[in-house]
Motif scaffolding. Structure first.
Motif, PDB file in Angstrom:
ATOM      1  N   LEU A   1     -26.065 -16.022 -24.096  1.00 31.32           N
ATOM      2  CA  LEU A   1     -26.891 -16.413 -22.952  1.00 31.32           C
ATOM      3  C   LEU A   1     -26.974 -17.930 -22.807  1.00 31.32           C
ATOM      4  CD1 LEU A   1     -29.752 -13.789 -23.305  1.00 31.32           C
ATOM      5  CD2 LEU A   1     -28.101 -13.937 -21.419  1.00 31.32           C
ATOM      6  N   GLU A   2     -26.955 -18.627 -23.923  1.00 33.63           N
ATOM      7  CA  GLU A   2     -26.982 -20.089 -23.866  1.00 33.63           C
ATOM      8  C   GLU A   2     -25.730 -20.623 -23.184  1.00 33.63           C
ATOM      9  OE1 GLU A   2     -27.475 -23.953 -26.853  1.00 33.63           O
ATOM     10  OE2 GLU A   2     -27.652 -21.919 -27.631  1.00 33.63           O
ATOM     11  N   CYS A   3     -24.575 -20.061 -23.526  1.00 35.09           N
ATOM     12  CA  CYS A   3     -23.335 -20.475 -22.851  1.00 35.09           C
ATOM     13  C   CYS A   3     -23.412 -20.211 -21.355  1.00 35.09           C
ATOM     14  CB  CYS A   3     -22.136 -19.729 -23.447  1.00 35.09           C
ATOM     15  SG  CYS A   3     -21.562 -20.356 -25.034  1.00 35.09           S
ATOM     16  N   ILE A   4     -23.881 -19.019 -20.994  1.00 35.34           N
ATOM     17  CA  ILE A   4     -23.947 -18.652 -19.580  1.00 35.34           C
ATOM     18  C   ILE A   4     -24.890 -19.574 -18.822  1.00 35.34           C
ATOM     19  CG2 ILE A   4     -24.636 -16.836 -17.969  1.00 35.34           C
ATOM     20  CD1 ILE A   4     -23.834 -14.795 -20.155  1.00 35.34           C
TER      21      ILE A   4
ATOM     22  N   HIS B   1     -29.759  -9.429 -16.614  1.00 35.35           N
ATOM     23  CA  HIS B   1     -29.881 -10.125 -15.325  1.00 35.35           C
ATOM     24  C   HIS B   1     -31.101 -11.048 -15.326  1.00 35.35           C
ATOM     25  CE1 HIS B   1     -27.379  -6.913 -12.930  1.00 35.35           C
ATOM     26  NE2 HIS B   1     -26.635  -7.745 -13.628  1.00 35.35           N
ATOM     27  N   ASP B   2     -32.204 -10.575 -15.905  1.00 33.85           N
ATOM     28  CA  ASP B   2     -33.425 -11.391 -15.933  1.00 33.85           C
ATOM     29  C   ASP B   2     -33.254 -12.648 -16.782  1.00 33.85           C
ATOM     30  OD1 ASP B   2     -34.732  -9.588 -14.311  1.00 33.85           O
ATOM     31  OD2 ASP B   2     -35.793  -8.582 -15.960  1.00 33.85           O
ATOM     32  N   GLN B   3     -32.367 -12.583 -17.780  1.00 33.27           N
ATOM     33  CA  GLN B   3     -32.157 -13.739 -18.656  1.00 33.27           C
ATOM     34  C   GLN B   3     -31.253 -14.805 -18.041  1.00 33.27           C
ATOM     35  OE1 GLN B   3     -34.098 -13.630 -21.462  1.00 33.27           O
ATOM     36  NE2 GLN B   3     -34.648 -11.680 -20.461  1.00 33.27           N
ATOM     37  N   ILE B   4     -30.697 -14.493 -16.866  1.00 32.31           N
ATOM     38  CA  ILE B   4     -29.786 -15.427 -16.190  1.00 32.31           C
ATOM     39  C   ILE B   4     -30.365 -15.714 -14.802  1.00 32.31           C
ATOM     40  CG2 ILE B   4     -27.369 -15.888 -15.594  1.00 32.31           C
ATOM     41  CD1 ILE B   4     -26.626 -13.525 -17.450  1.00 32.31           C
ATOM     42  N   PRO B   5     -31.466 -16.438 -14.724  1.00 31.53           N
ATOM     43  CA  PRO B   5     -32.209 -16.579 -13.464  1.00 31.53           C
ATOM     44  C   PRO B   5     -31.469 -17.381 -12.400  1.00 31.53           C
ATOM     45  CG  PRO B   5     -33.142 -18.008 -15.157  1.00 31.53           C
ATOM     46  CD  PRO B   5     -32.150 -17.128 -15.848  1.00 31.53           C
ATOM     47  N   ALA B   6     -30.521 -18.207 -12.804  1.00 35.48           N
ATOM     48  CA  ALA B   6     -29.870 -19.092 -11.833  1.00 35.48           C
ATOM     49  C   ALA B   6     -28.685 -18.447 -11.131  1.00 35.48           C
ATOM     50  CB  ALA B   6     -29.393 -20.373 -12.530  1.00 35.48           C
ATOM     51  N   GLN B   7     -28.361 -17.202 -11.491  1.00 32.11           N
ATOM     52  CA  GLN B   7     -27.145 -16.610 -10.942  1.00 32.11           C
ATOM     53  C   GLN B   7     -27.356 -15.149 -10.590  1.00 32.11           C
ATOM     54  OE1 GLN B   7     -23.740 -17.697 -13.186  1.00 32.11           O
ATOM     55  NE2 GLN B   7     -22.292 -16.499 -11.980  1.00 32.11           N
ATOM     56  N   THR B   8     -26.788 -14.759  -9.446  1.00 27.50           N
ATOM     57  CA  THR B   8     -26.716 -13.359  -9.044  1.00 27.50           C
ATOM     58  C   THR B   8     -25.248 -12.968  -9.008  1.00 27.50           C
ATOM     59  OG1 THR B   8     -28.720 -13.530  -7.710  1.00 27.50           O
ATOM     60  CG2 THR B   8     -27.253 -11.686  -7.242  1.00 27.50           C
TER      61      THR B   8
END
Length: 337
Positions: free
Chosen positions: A251-254, A289-296
């Motif tokens: 998740l940090e990389c993403i 999805h919730d852990q990647i708030p900046a992207q859909t």
């Protein structure tokens, strides 16, 4: 709104009936394994295996159907172990588990063989209107698993493996997606001297198809530098292991470096016989999805974290159904949101 797609990285367990028949026909020794020149009786068994593996996926309701690779004695090394320019050496442990493969020793120029294309063409004939998904080892992983006794240079060898796989892909029948399986990319990360080339070879293989290309990793999380180079490749999705790998590191990389417009999530354990509930897997989709708030994401592929050939057939089939149901649940929740 993301399109949620249920699929797998292939490499399925052989049906029990086939194990018995193939044991009688092939024997048990290393020299009895598939070499690309098997006779009609063995070929007929694998044709029946393929038909069963395809039927299982269609019955489960998967959105992408793979050939199943029942014929792959050597897991990811198969495209080399059946090649005329390769001699198989001793038995080598497959990563850190209790499976083994024959060491593919490349002794001459690698040229396209058409072996995987023939398997996919046979699978395509069984599909009807269902979408075919091709599966190959990624070039970095295939080079990592093999032994170079011809090219004499690590970079030249990786480049040749990438060129070989691109030629294989060019012969494939029509397919909707291509999964390039790259466990070595995270378990034995490219060094600084190979980081850029590893990305370039993946890009070359991806350019050989018009299908959506997913680079699927598993067992470990990405190291930041290797991940950053992978983002330079023209691919449609990266696959992340959210079962066995360090979730926080992935998740940090993403979140720090961004990712592709699509994503593949390894959310079902491909090595554990415990069958997850569909609701649980759907909740895992939402959690990521919730852990990647900046992207859909345009497409989210829901998959096992690894290939499933480790599992008993009944558990494997149960997990196919879980994947399909979980994707339906997650897709419905996307619509409601």
């Amino acid at each position: 709104m993301t399109d949620v797609v249920a699929t797998t990285p292939g490499l399925y367990p052989l049906p029990d009936w086939a194990k018995g028949e193939l044991s009688d026909l092939k024997g048990h020794q290393k020299h009895d394994l598939i070499d690309g020149a098997e006779g009609a009786a063995v070929t007929d068994v694998y044709d029946d295996v393929r038909a069963e593996l395809v039927a299982d996926q269609r019955e489960a309701g998967l959105d992408r159907v793979v050939e199943g690779q029942g014929r792959w004695d050597d897991m990811l090394a198969h495209p080399l172990t059946v090649h005329d320019a390769v001699e198989t050496g001793g038995i080598v442990r497959y990563y850190d588990n209790n499976n083994f493969y024959r060491d593919p020793r490349v002794v001459d120029d690698l040229t396209p063989s058409g072996d995987v294309a023939a398997e996919l063409t046979a699978a395509s004939d069984l599909l009807g209107d269902d979408a075919l998904q091709a599966v190959l080892p990624g070039p970095y992983t295939l080079a990592d698993l093999a032994t170079d006794e011809h090219y004499g240079d690590e970079a030249e060898f990786l480049d040749a493996v990438g060129e070989f796989l691109a030629g294989e892909v060019e012969a494939f029948p029509a397919h909707d997606t291509l999964f390039l399986l790259e466990p070595s990319y995270v378990t034995n990360t490219p060094g600084d001297d190979l980081n850029e080339l590893a990305s370039e070879t993946i890009d070359r293989v991806a350019a050989a198809t018009d299908a959506d290309v997913v680079v699927q990793t598993y067992w470990d999380a990405f190291e930041e530098k290797a991940y950053a180079h992978l983002m330079d490749a023209d691919i449609d999705a990266v696959g992340f292991d959210f079962v066995a790998a360090d979730r926080a590191a992935n998740l940090e990389c993403i979140n720090e470096l961004g990712t592709t417009d699509d994503i593949a999530l390894g959310l079902v354990d491909g090595q554990n016989t415990l069958v997850e509930g569909a609701e649980t897997v759907a909740e895992r989709v939402d959690w990521v999805h919730d852990q990647i708030p900046a992207q859909t994401f345009d497409t989210t592929y829901v998959t096992p974290n690894t290939e499933t050939f480790y599992l008993p057939v009944n558990k494997h089939k149960a997990k196919l159904s879980v994947l399909a149901e979980a994707a339906d649940i997650a897709a419905a929740e996307e619509v409601e949101a």
